[in-house]
Design an enzyme around this catalytic site. Sequence first.
Site, short mmCIF file in Angstrom:
data_model
loop_
_atom_site.label_atom_id
_atom_site.label_comp_id
_atom_site.label_asym_id
_atom_site.label_seq_id
_atom_site.Cartn_x
_atom_site.Cartn_y
_atom_site.Cartn_z
N GLY A 114 0.85 -1.28 -0.04
CA GLY A 114 0.01 -0.12 -0.03
C GLY A 114 0.85 1.24 -0.02
O GLY A 114 0.38 2.33 0.80
N ASP A 167 -2.71 -6.87 -5.87
CA ASP A 167 -3.63 -7.13 -4.66
C ASP A 167 -2.94 -7.88 -3.64
O ASP A 167 -2.61 -9.08 -3.79
CB ASP A 167 -5.11 -7.44 -5.34
N VAL A 168 -2.93 -7.37 -2.41
CA VAL A 168 -2.31 -8.21 -1.50
C VAL A 168 -3.12 -9.15 -0.85
O VAL A 168 -2.65 -10.27 -0.39
CB VAL A 168 -1.93 -7.52 0.01
N ASN A 179 1.48 -2.30 5.14
CA ASN A 179 0.42 -1.15 5.50
C ASN A 179 -0.83 -1.08 4.79
O ASN A 179 -1.83 -0.45 5.17
CB ASN A 179 1.57 0.02 5.00
N SER A 228 -5.19 -0.73 13.74
CA SER A 228 -6.09 0.45 13.89
C SER A 228 -6.72 0.31 15.36
O SER A 228 -6.94 -0.58 15.85
CB SER A 228 -7.16 0.43 12.83
N TYR A 276 -14.44 -3.98 9.83
CA TYR A 276 -12.90 -3.61 9.62
C TYR A 276 -12.29 -3.41 11.24
O TYR A 276 -11.29 -4.06 10.97
CB TYR A 276 -13.18 -2.08 9.40
N ALA A 295 -11.20 -7.09 11.50
CA ALA A 295 -10.15 -7.72 10.71
C ALA A 295 -8.76 -7.14 11.21
O ALA A 295 -7.88 -7.92 11.21
CB ALA A 295 -10.34 -7.00 9.44
N LYS A 296 -8.94 -5.84 11.87
CA LYS A 296 -7.61 -5.40 12.52
C LYS A 296 -7.30 -5.96 13.50
O LYS A 296 -6.01 -6.21 13.78
CB LYS A 296 -7.76 -3.82 12.45
#
Length: 266
Positions: A17, A68-69, A95, A154, A167, A170-171
């Site tokens: 990223g 795309d990671v 990142n 995050s 989100y 996932a973080k």
Amino acid sequence: MSDDTFNLSGQIAFVTGAGQGAGRAIALKLARHNVDGVAVNDFMAERAEAVAQEIRDLGVRAIAVPADVGDHGAIQRAADQTRAELGSITLLINNAGNAGPDVTMRPSPVFWETAPEEWDRYFHTNLKGVMNCCHCIIPQMVEQKTGRIVTVVSDAGRIGEARLTAYAAAKAAAAGFMRSIAKETGRYNITANCISLSTLEPALDEPTLSEFLRSDQAKAHVGRYVIRRFGKPDDVANMTLFLCSEAGSWITGQTYPVNGGYSFSL
């Protein structure tokens, strides 16, 4: 005689990223501290190449490795290309985040009103992407018996954030994954840590950014921070440099908030 703790001479970095924002700042920061080469990853090839050229202009070797990671095969090819053109990767910076290739990231309805396909795009980049990069790159580090892995997570995942539940999940999962990786890789002189962010300044041109920062919306948001400003890409880059350097050589399995005091941590 130089005694620069942050000298990264001999290291090869792979930054995901990195076509803009914090990722770009990280890639340039590592280059300015004598890293021997940088693989600039972004899902947009033109952005990756533009940052790679900035790094080459600093006199440091750099290649663009657009991918795309969340695509394991694409990341394996990028890791192999990096090794062939620059050398074995010793610094991995995970990142890439937010909503990944689908750049739209917005507060969602409450969790029970969301659709499963809405969750997938956050897990694709923020968890699967981190796992893919570690799976493809750690073998190079094990072979070299050295490495630093830094994953940007995050505060949404560290303390929770309403209407960003997928989100946040996932973080949080990525941070837990990194703690396990720290335990698996420590014997090979590899460290694995996370940086937990709150909101960074939006990527806007200077006049538009200045206007935004004067808005009531921005002032209300910044009021939630002890240090009353949004984060800047260099705030992330500076902590990344620390964790990648000799100064961070006995630190692993940790999550460092870089968040202006949005939340605190023991």
